[in-house]
Write an enzyme that holds these catalytic residues in place. Structure first.
Site, PDB file in Angstrom:
ATOM      1  N   GLU A  30       0.821  -1.203   0.000  1.00 51.73           N
ATOM      2  CA  GLU A  30       0.000   0.000   0.000  1.00 51.73           C
ATOM      3  C   GLU A  30       0.859   1.259   0.000  1.00 51.73           C
ATOM      4  O   GLU A  30       2.000   1.258   0.441  1.00 51.73           O
ATOM      5  CB  GLU A  30      -0.909   0.042   1.250  1.00 51.73           C
ATOM      6  N   GLU A  71      -0.518 -12.144  -4.986  1.00 54.48           N
ATOM      7  CA  GLU A  71      -1.305 -12.699  -3.887  1.00 54.48           C
ATOM      8  C   GLU A  71      -1.654 -11.601  -2.876  1.00 54.48           C
ATOM      9  O   GLU A  71      -2.784 -11.567  -2.347  1.00 54.48           O
ATOM     10  CB  GLU A  71      -0.537 -13.826  -3.193  1.00 54.48           C
ATOM     11  N   TYR A  72      -0.704 -10.723  -2.620  1.00 56.41           N
ATOM     12  CA  TYR A  72      -0.960  -9.652  -1.649  1.00 56.41           C
ATOM     13  C   TYR A  72      -2.046  -8.706  -2.157  1.00 56.41           C
ATOM     14  O   TYR A  72      -2.909  -8.245  -1.384  1.00 56.41           O
ATOM     15  CB  TYR A  72       0.316  -8.868  -1.368  1.00 56.41           C
ATOM     16  N   ALA A  73      -2.020  -8.406  -3.461  1.00 54.69           N
ATOM     17  CA  ALA A  73      -2.980  -7.469  -4.034  1.00 54.69           C
ATOM     18  C   ALA A  73      -4.367  -8.080  -4.208  1.00 54.69           C
ATOM     19  O   ALA A  73      -5.349  -7.355  -4.427  1.00 54.69           O
ATOM     20  CB  ALA A  73      -2.466  -6.959  -5.384  1.00 54.69           C
TER      21      ALA A  73
END
Length: 412
Positions: A303, A317-319
């Site tokens: 972020e 994966e994080y997004a």
């Protein structure tokens, strides 16, 4: 950890004590002397008259990048001289010129008196309960008493503590650069790259290639320490050759001395030292991840354009909001923490706890308690954990444990 030399090559001994307000607080006393230090006679002797000795006054706390330091003197004297009914009691008088350093200390803070091999006294003052205090107590094998008196320790002439990675770290903070032999691989390094510094990734890859007997897959903690020590030795040895060649060329422009050129070169040497260690640490961590087959993204954006040093399993994966947060992890990599560990808290909002891998020995209990409260897990190579206190070691995670956690999450 590999050792290069012994602490007794640099110090004859040291002592530590808790400070009274009468020693350092001008609102309480203008006495200008360290009391309760009679045991330092072990190193300064028992002169009949007042004796002036060289003293370096140093203030160190956990926020400073560099300690405050003054090269001055002190007066060693028997405060009971001429009082036949009482035994001698030696004190160290500090001059008014040392006040900018000495008067930073407060009652209850800690004083270390260290006798160097060159017969100069280091008077190191630091806050009570600080990482600096914990580092120096560990380095010299000292403990504090409750009676405000110096607790001394003489280092054996034939050795003492090994100069391993942890000891080198602390000595470096004191401005002491331990000597070491040139690694066998140095000539190969020069043959390949010449008398110049290769890129950090190339340098680290060369380091790993020229160090045998290292197993990053099954012994990641030992591998990380070994690689960092080997690269440090290679770098410092190459640096000496590069600097020697440049000094031989001289700094002159015709008949004029090129002062700006010299200052620029000196600054470049210092900046290269600081930045290279951090890059090397990251490169070697990445080599361990590759050896274990771990999925990751280096310098991953999360972020607010914040970047995590290592994000597991990756940015995609994080997004993805549907990807379970419990399967995400991040690892910040910092050779030293100081106050910079709080920067990690702003990275990767989806992940808790966050993990921080460091090479800094003996971080204070106050700092590690704050990390725990902030959901930041400290990861430390296993050989460095001995510099921490027992309650801290129960909480610390080593590199192998961190990797096992990541691999377990990948199977969920």
């Amino acid at each position: 950890m590999a050792a290069r030399g012994y602490l007794s090559e640099y110090f004859a001994g040291a002592g530590a004590k808790v400070l009274r307000g009468t020693e350092v607080d001008p609102a309480v006393s203008n006495g200008h002397e360290f009391q309760g230090v009679d045991a330092f006679r072990l190193f300064l002797g028992t002169p009949a008259e007042k004796e002036q000795v060289p003293v370096t006054y140093i203030w160190m706390d956990d926020e400073q990048e560099e300690p405050d330091r003054l090269e001055l003197h002190g007066t060693w004297y028997d405060s009971r001289r001429g009082k036949g009914h009482r035994g001698p009691e030696y004190r160290l008088y500090y001059p008014a010129a040392s006040e900018p350093v000495v008067h930073r200390a407060r009652e209850g803070d800690t004083l270390f008196l260290c006798m160097t091999a060159e017969r100069r006294v280091l008077a190191i003052l630091c806050p009570a309960g600080s990482s600096t205090e914990q580092k120096l107590l560990w380095l010299f094998g000292l403990s504090l008493t409750e009676d405000y008196r110096l607790s001394p320790r003489e280092l054996p002439a034939d050795g003492g503590r090994d100069i391993d990675l942890a000891a080198r770290f602390i000595l470096g903070e004191l401005g002491i650069e331990p000597e070491e032999e040139e690694p066998d691989a140095l000539d190969r390094l020069v043959d390949r790259f010449g008398l110049k510094f290769p890129g950090t990734a190339e340098f680290s890859a060369f380091t790993r290639k020229t160090l045998t007997g290292v197993d990053p897959r099954d012994a990641p903690d030992a591998a990380l320490i070994a690689w960092m020590e080997h690269e440090e030795a290679l770098f410092r040895s190459l640096e000496r050759r590069v600097v020697a060649e440049r000094l031989t060329e001289g700094f002159s422009d015709g008949e004029m001395v090129d002062v700006d050129g010299f200052l620029s070169f000196s600054l470049s040497v210092q900046n290269r030292r600081k930045s290279r260690a951090g890059w090397a640490f990251g490169h070697h961590v990445e080599a361990i991840l590759k050896a274990r087959g771990v999925r990751y993204r280096r310098e991953a954006t999360t972020e607010k354009r914040n970047a995590a040093d290592f994000l597991f399993p990756g940015e995609a994966e994080y997004a993805d909001p549907s990807y379970p947060s419990a399967r995400l992890s991040m690892l910040a990599v910092k050779t030293s923490c100081k106050d910079r560990w709080r920067q990690v808290l702003a990275e990767a909002d989806r992940i808790a706890p966050k993990h921080l891998l460091t090479l800094e020995p003996a971080i204070s209990e106050a700092q590690t308690h704050e990390m725990q409260a902030s959901q930041l897990q400290l990861v430390l190579p296993a050989p460095l954990q001995e510099t921490y206190r027992a309650p801290q070691r129960e909480w610390l995670m080593d590199v192998a444990e961190f990797l096992s956690m990541i691999e377990t999450k990948a199977k969920i």
